[in-house]
Design an enzyme around this catalytic site. Structure first.
Site, PDB file in Angstrom:
ATOM      1  N   ASP A 161      -8.962  51.341  -2.968  1.00 19.74           N
ATOM      2  CA  ASP A 161      -9.293  49.913  -2.981  1.00 19.74           C
ATOM      3  C   ASP A 161     -10.148  49.628  -4.215  1.00 19.74           C
ATOM      4  OD1 ASP A 161     -10.211  47.353  -2.621  1.00 19.74           O
ATOM      5  OD2 ASP A 161     -10.765  47.626  -0.517  1.00 19.74           O
ATOM      6  N   TYR A 177     -15.850  48.307   2.870  1.00 21.19           N
ATOM      7  CA  TYR A 177     -15.285  47.050   3.361  1.00 21.19           C
ATOM      8  C   TYR A 177     -13.983  46.783   2.626  1.00 21.19           C
ATOM      9  CZ  TYR A 177     -14.818  42.028   4.282  1.00 21.19           C
ATOM     10  OH  TYR A 177     -14.364  40.800   4.654  1.00 21.19           O
ATOM     11  N   LYS A 214     -10.545  40.047  -7.565  1.00 21.95           N
ATOM     12  CA  LYS A 214     -11.717  39.606  -8.307  1.00 21.95           C
ATOM     13  C   LYS A 214     -11.448  39.449  -9.808  1.00 21.95           C
ATOM     14  CE  LYS A 214     -14.818  41.280  -4.703  1.00 21.95           C
ATOM     15  NZ  LYS A 214     -15.044  39.980  -4.081  1.00 21.95           N
TER      16      LYS A 214
END
Length: 444
Positions: A244, A149, A276
């Site tokens: 990613d 994702y 994050k």
């Protein structure tokens, strides 16, 4: 230990109130508890490793805001940095020193990253990296892997077509077939499928994007040699490799997954995305990589990307304080805590004969309710998600807040002290019994 009741009246009342003004009552779908059932807990406050909900119940937090709270909630040094920055103004719409300092910190930590551009979310980072790769190569097609994702970008909300190297189909309403049709979706960890896709479409492919170590189908690290194969194949065909690290960046190590697995014999990825941890709980993310690729961005080059709140002075202060607080001792504590919890979990599940496997990426881990190791999305889907649901609710009733989905990573923080760890471990026997009592047979 007195278990909390299944009902959570104050959270339920807030959910009903929210549902009148917000679709599903939540602002991100996994928060709705649809995968496990029951009422999502609305949190009122957090401190260290603990969450407190609006019903007054306390939980050990094994979500950690899906990764950012690596130092724990309301960490004193991060709080101080945020408060100092906030007194000077919330947003300027101009450059500020904080964004320079955060960019310098990221570049210093991840050697292949020569320049970065700050943005406000992981989705924005991956969207921008894809646009940059297309602008740099002059090509339009992108390869991604099933189960990885990369945010809710149209081109990346795509599911696999009917063949290994066919173009994808939209995986969400509202995504035009033309957008998904520029994406090739392959099985994760499958070098043969990757080589076949490039053999057929290599001259059209701008980039391969991959989670450095997958964490959105549960934790599924790349098999030995898979990252090297992606680097080799993209380089042979003139495409870029985008790693990613929104989830793994600065959590798996001081240099993220690259610090665990790299450097690679074939060379580093061309672009990285981060989020994050680097925001310390604030909306902050980044993409970066080779200077010649980054030079294609406006105002130097023709690839346009902008954002009013990019490099926000308060968010960058939180991110910088968080990264500076991620010392070797912090990473050792993460390793110790995650190992203690995972070891106790597997011992208790094994004692009850419950099929399961634990998988790791640094201190991130997942418990899959199946016998065999998980190497791709099909493997991840072939687990007993009902078993996880029973396990989840037993842990929740005992004051342990796990990710509310079998397809998510578990996170710990350096603030998880012995009391928090002991509370998690003491909840495991009842949770294992809940699994065995709920299902006569638990299969893979």
């Amino acid at each position: 230990m007195t278990a909390y009741p299944f009902e959570a009246p104050e959270s339920q009342a807030l959910l009903e109130r929210a549902a009148r003004v917000t679709p599903g009552g939540v602002n991100s779908p996994v928060r709705a508890f649809r995968a496990v059932g029951g009422t999502p807990r609305f949190m009122a406050s957090a401190q260290g490793p603990w969450l407190r909900d609006v019903d007054g119940r306390e939980y050990v937090d094994l979500v950690c805001s899906w990764g950012p709270m690596i130092l724990g909630h309301a960490h004193p040094s991060v709080m101080a940095a945020v408060q100092e920055a906030a007194t000077k103004g919330f947003s300027f719409g101009t450059p500020s020193e904080n964004e320079v300092a955060l960019a310098e910190e990221i570049v210093a930590r991840v050697k292949p990253v020569e320049q970065v551009r700050l943005v406000s979310s992981g989705t924005e980072a991956t969207m921008s990296a894809i646009r940059l790769a297309r602008g740099f190569t002059g090509r339009s097609k992108v390869v991604k892997f099933a189960g990885c994702y990369h945010g809710h970008v149209d081109a990346l909300l795509a599911s696999a077509g009917s063949g290994v190297a066919t173009f994808a189909l939209p995986d969400s309403a509202g995504v035009p077939a033309s957008s998904a049709g520029e994406t090739i979706v392959l099985p994760y960890n499958d070098v043969h499928a990757l080589e076949a896709a490039f053999a057929e479409h290599g001259a059209e492919i701008a980039a391969v994007i991959t989670e450095a170590a997958a964490g959105n189908m549960g934790v599924v690290p790349p098999l030995p040699g898979f990252t090297e194969a992606m680097r080799r194949v993209t380089r042979e065909h003139g495409g870029l490799l985008i790693s990613d690290e929104v989830m793994t960046g600065f959590r798996c190590s001081a240099a993220g997954w690259y610090g665990v697995e790299g450097p690679y014999d074939g060379g580093a990825p061309d672009l990285f995305t981060f989020g994050k941890v680097m925001g310390g709980g604030f909306p902050a993310a980044a993409f970066g990589g080779r200077a010649d690729v980054m030079a294609m961005l406006a105002p130097l080059g023709p690839v346009y990307q902008a954002g009013t709140l990019s490099g926000n002075p308060v968010a960058t202060a939180a991110g910088l304080a968080t990264l500076q607080g991620c010392t070797p001792e912090v990473y050792q504590r993460l390793a110790d805590v995650s190992s203690a919890i995972a070891t106790a979990t597997t011992q208790e599940l094994s004692r009850h004969g419950i099929p399961h496997v634990v998988q790791w990426a640094g201190s991130m881990f997942s418990v899959f309710f199946r016998e065999e190791a998980v190497h791709n999305y099909d493997d991840a889907k072939a687990q007993n998600s009902q078993a996880f649901s029973a396990f989840f609710h037993s842990m929740l009733s005992q004051g342990v807040h796990l990710p509310p989905s079998a397809f998510e990573a578990w996170f710990v923080s350096a603030a998880h002290d012995d009391a928090a760890v002991d509370k998690v471990i003491s909840a495991l026997p009842a949770a294992a019994r809940a699994v065995t009592e709920s299902f006569a047979t638990i299969g893979a």
